[in-house]
Design a protein around this motif. Structure first.
Motif, PDB file in Angstrom:
ATOM      1  N   GLY A   1       0.811  -1.209   0.000  1.00 14.51           N
ATOM      2  CA  GLY A   1       0.000   0.000   0.000  1.00 14.51           C
ATOM      3  C   GLY A   1       0.845   1.261   0.000  1.00 14.51           C
ATOM      4  N   HIS A   2       2.071   1.181  -0.546  1.00 14.87           N
ATOM      5  CA  HIS A   2       2.952   2.355  -0.669  1.00 14.87           C
ATOM      6  C   HIS A   2       2.200   3.530  -1.288  1.00 14.87           C
ATOM      7  CE1 HIS A   2       6.568  -0.277  -0.670  1.00 14.87           C
ATOM      8  NE2 HIS A   2       7.292   0.801  -0.670  1.00 14.87           N
TER       9      HIS A   2
ATOM     10  N   SER B   1       3.750  -3.394   3.296  1.00 17.59           N
ATOM     11  CA  SER B   1       4.274  -2.038   3.226  1.00 17.59           C
ATOM     12  C   SER B   1       3.152  -1.016   3.137  1.00 17.59           C
ATOM     13  CB  SER B   1       5.197  -1.854   2.025  1.00 17.59           C
ATOM     14  OG  SER B   1       5.657  -0.506   2.015  1.00 17.59           O
ATOM     15  N   VAL B   2       3.269  -0.027   3.986  1.00 17.45           N
ATOM     16  CA  VAL B   2       2.410   1.157   3.922  1.00 17.45           C
ATOM     17  C   VAL B   2       3.294   2.403   3.965  1.00 17.45           C
ATOM     18  CG1 VAL B   2       0.304   0.118   4.832  1.00 17.45           C
ATOM     19  CG2 VAL B   2       1.980   1.061   6.422  1.00 17.45           C
ATOM     20  N   ALA B   3       4.480   2.290   3.391  1.00 19.80           N
ATOM     21  CA  ALA B   3       5.403   3.423   3.355  1.00 19.80           C
ATOM     22  C   ALA B   3       4.745   4.600   2.629  1.00 19.80           C
ATOM     23  CB  ALA B   3       6.695   3.029   2.656  1.00 19.80           C
TER      24      ALA B   3
ATOM     25  N   TYR C   1       8.264   6.954   6.254  1.00 20.75           N
ATOM     26  CA  TYR C   1       7.516   8.172   5.918  1.00 20.75           C
ATOM     27  C   TYR C   1       6.057   8.111   6.352  1.00 20.75           C
ATOM     28  CZ  TYR C   1      11.753   9.115   3.405  1.00 20.75           C
ATOM     29  OH  TYR C   1      13.073   9.294   3.087  1.00 20.75           O
ATOM     30  N   ASN C   2       5.869   7.786   7.614  1.00 20.19           N
ATOM     31  CA  ASN C   2       4.575   7.843   8.272  1.00 20.19           C
ATOM     32  C   ASN C   2       4.771   8.667   9.539  1.00 20.19           C
ATOM     33  OD1 ASN C   2       2.372   6.139   6.932  1.00 20.19           O
ATOM     34  ND2 ASN C   2       4.146   4.791   6.794  1.00 20.19           N
ATOM     35  N   LYS C   3       3.846   8.564  10.446  1.00 18.86           N
ATOM     36  CA  LYS C   3       3.930   9.311  11.703  1.00 18.86           C
ATOM     37  C   LYS C   3       3.950   8.335  12.872  1.00 18.86           C
ATOM     38  CE  LYS C   3       1.546  13.027   9.427  1.00 18.86           C
ATOM     39  NZ  LYS C   3       0.265  13.523   9.051  1.00 18.86           N
ATOM     40  N   LEU C   4       4.767   7.305  12.748  1.00 19.04           N
ATOM     41  CA  LEU C   4       4.849   6.262  13.767  1.00 19.04           C
ATOM     42  C   LEU C   4       5.792   6.688  14.885  1.00 19.04           C
ATOM     43  CD1 LEU C   4       5.038   3.218  11.373  1.00 19.04           C
ATOM     44  CD2 LEU C   4       3.076   3.916  12.746  1.00 19.04           C
ATOM     45  N   SER C   5       5.541   6.152  16.078  1.00 16.91           N
ATOM     46  CA  SER C   5       6.388   6.443  17.227  1.00 16.91           C
ATOM     47  C   SER C   5       6.443   5.192  18.097  1.00 16.91           C
ATOM     48  CB  SER C   5       5.821   7.621  18.018  1.00 16.91           C
ATOM     49  OG  SER C   5       4.514   7.318  18.472  1.00 16.91           O
TER      50      SER C   5
END
Length: 123
Positions: A53-54, A76-78, A103-107
């Protein structure tokens, strides 16, 4: 005369909830579109081996239910708008060889990746 190759973002909207009923679905590639919404239906599409799902506009968190995908080898969800953390249930993804979360907003910690015996590529 050769024509240049151009890409159009043809698909838009969200992934249908009925995706979870597609028990024979092994591979879903929706790379480079304008898809939105969450990834919940991907987490319940049991039997899935590959999800790419890039480059979309997916949002929400990574579903814990993906940890039940015993045959998943590529995910992938980059380049989306996914936030939150990697669910601890993902440590059970014993077949996962490639994971793309860039390039997501993961933490948070990447501890669940340590349980993935086949993991070879992380981006």
């Amino acid at each position: 005369m050769a024509h240049p190759i151009t890409t159009k973002k043809e698909l838009y909207g969200s992934l249908p909830q009925s995706l979870s009923d597609a028990s024979s679905l092994k591979s879903l590639t929706v790379y480079g579109n304008s898809l939105t919404g969450t990834l919940d239906s991907v987490g319940t599409a049991f039997g899935l081996e590959l999800f790419d799902g890039h480059y979309n506009q997916f949002s929400g968190t990574l579903p814990a239910s993906i940890g039940k995908q015993s045959n998943l080898s590529y995910f992938s969800v980059a380049n989306n708008n996914v936030h939150g953390h990697i669910p601890s249930s993902w440590a059970k993804l014993a077949q996962l060889a490639t994971i793309g979360l860039a390039y997501n907003k993961l933490s948070g910690p990447i501890t669940p990746l340590g349980g993935m015996r086949e993991l070879k590529v992380v981006f």
